[in-house]
Design an enzyme around this catalytic site. Sequence first.
Site, short mmCIF file in Angstrom:
data_model
loop_
_atom_site.label_atom_id
_atom_site.label_comp_id
_atom_site.label_asym_id
_atom_site.label_seq_id
_atom_site.Cartn_x
_atom_site.Cartn_y
_atom_site.Cartn_z
N GLY A 291 -11.88 101.00 93.06
CA GLY A 291 -11.49 102.27 93.65
C GLY A 291 -10.67 102.12 94.92
N SER A 292 -10.93 103.02 95.87
CA SER A 292 -10.09 103.12 97.08
C SER A 292 -10.21 101.92 98.01
CB SER A 292 -10.43 104.39 97.84
OG SER A 292 -10.07 105.53 97.08
N THR A 293 -11.18 101.02 97.78
CA THR A 293 -11.26 99.82 98.61
C THR A 293 -10.04 98.92 98.42
OG1 THR A 293 -12.55 98.66 96.92
CG2 THR A 293 -13.77 99.82 98.65
#
Length: 577
Positions: A291-293
């Site tokens: 995801g956004s990591t």
Amino acid sequence: MIRLEGALYPWRFRLVLLLLALMVGAIVWRIVDLHVFDHDFLKAHGDARSVRHIPIPAHRGLVTDRNGEPLAVSTPVTTLWANGKELQAGKAQWSALAAALGQEPKGLAVRLQANAEREFMYLVRGLTPEQGQRVLDLKLPGVYAIEEFRRFYPGGEVTAHVVGFTDIDDRGREGMELAFDEWLAGVPGKRQVLKDRRGRLIKDVQVTQNAKAGKTLALSIDLRLQYLAHRELRNALVEFGAKAGSLVMIDVKTGEVLAMVNQPTYNPNNRRNLQPAAMRNRAMIDVFEPGSTMKPFSMSAALASGRWQPSDTVDVYPGTLRIGRYTIRDVSRSSAPLSLTEILIKSSNVGMSKVAFDIGGESIYSVMQQVGLGQDTGLGFPGERVGNLPNHREWRQAETATLSYGYGLSVTAVQLVHAYSVLANGGRSVPLSLTRMERKPDGVQVIPEDIAKTLQGMLQEVIEAPGGVFRAKVPGYHVAGKSGTARKVSTDSRGYRANAYRSLFAGFGPVNDPRIAVAIVIDEPSKGGYYGGLVSAPVFGKVMAGALRLMNVVPDNLTPPVESQATALNAVKGGRI
């Protein structure tokens, strides 16, 4: 007149006598030869029938944490075995034997009867020496003892997934016990003894080969940090009703894994009711979409292209972006253009996608590959997976966008924290290690240092700026990081499962001189929310705060007390300074 046959054929009689004499002479000579000249022959055959070599078990090597605290130790135990044939003669004492062994008399009797023709059978393994001696004191015919070692794990469930365990024969079966089995096992010795024809010991002659103990293995794990991480991860799973979770902490300068914990876990000292799912070291075996990591690495590619600066803005209105039949959505919608730093703060998928369209998917793929995603970590841990980082021949908009905000690839928690350690270490990648390093390893510059420093500042803003992930803050320290929330892929159909998420957070600190990187993955929180900034970020803040203090890292964000400032000012005015 009767005539004797021997008289008719005197030469035959003499021949028989001669042959008998030769045979007697040969026997006499052989007896003399064996007793006087070739006595080793009789000795060898006598020894073959009475001399035995019994193994001397080798003491398995000690496993310790980086500070010498024991994580796996071997203790002597007694194993009792029996000769089934000999035991049949003492049936009257079977009930006493069962009582001494702590077994049901009927069950033991059935087992002994079933093995009546066998000369070897285990009665019980792993007794304490005192328990074993109580059985031997009964002096039952056919009951014998073997000295063995049993593994004990002082850290219990806290270190189970890293250390692993051995089987009943003291061979490594999981974790570092398996990975370093030859190093830890040692070499058994031999003892020469005399036994009678029934196998009973007559004399202990000598030790013909000393047992060689296994070598000590010092892991990179810090037991203090391991307990801290275990506690906070467990509390988070209870608070949010999560299914499972992992946390990995590494030293960004040396690549040493300082803590690695998973939930659910198990107690290696008592595996009677062990569930197979609890044995998985999820941090190294479970793969997931991060995801956004991943957005900081997409930003790294944008900054490296020379086409973008942190202050450049992107129009993200109205918070959605249509690509063919797919629609990209932002959770936090903004009507105003966002800078690159604000794209990270608000975790804008639309903004990140538009930047990715400009620089191309190949450049983002290259950065992710350089920081170790989709690559073997080199830890050599049994069962470790490398994940998947796709490289398309033609990067279409859909593949470019999804990769830029962390979908379409799979990583492990260890790979995720390693990638963030590269940012924390000024763009230098150092190899990971689960064993204590004696010297700092050489690193490889995979991201330009100036870009890594810029990203450190941007990720600090993600936590400290208004509207940032404030739950990840650490009192007294500047820290940096990024949250992520990823939907879980359905295993029985295409697409994603409804209401099934992974909550993630990865970061490092302190920002002025990063020492520690941490990644947290919490699987399927079911109550109180599921966003990474809500579920995983507080775990990061608590673990990082405790770790920096335990490691005596000097705070870099202390505000002088107002009272102290006033006192100093009065002292100056009064002429005391």
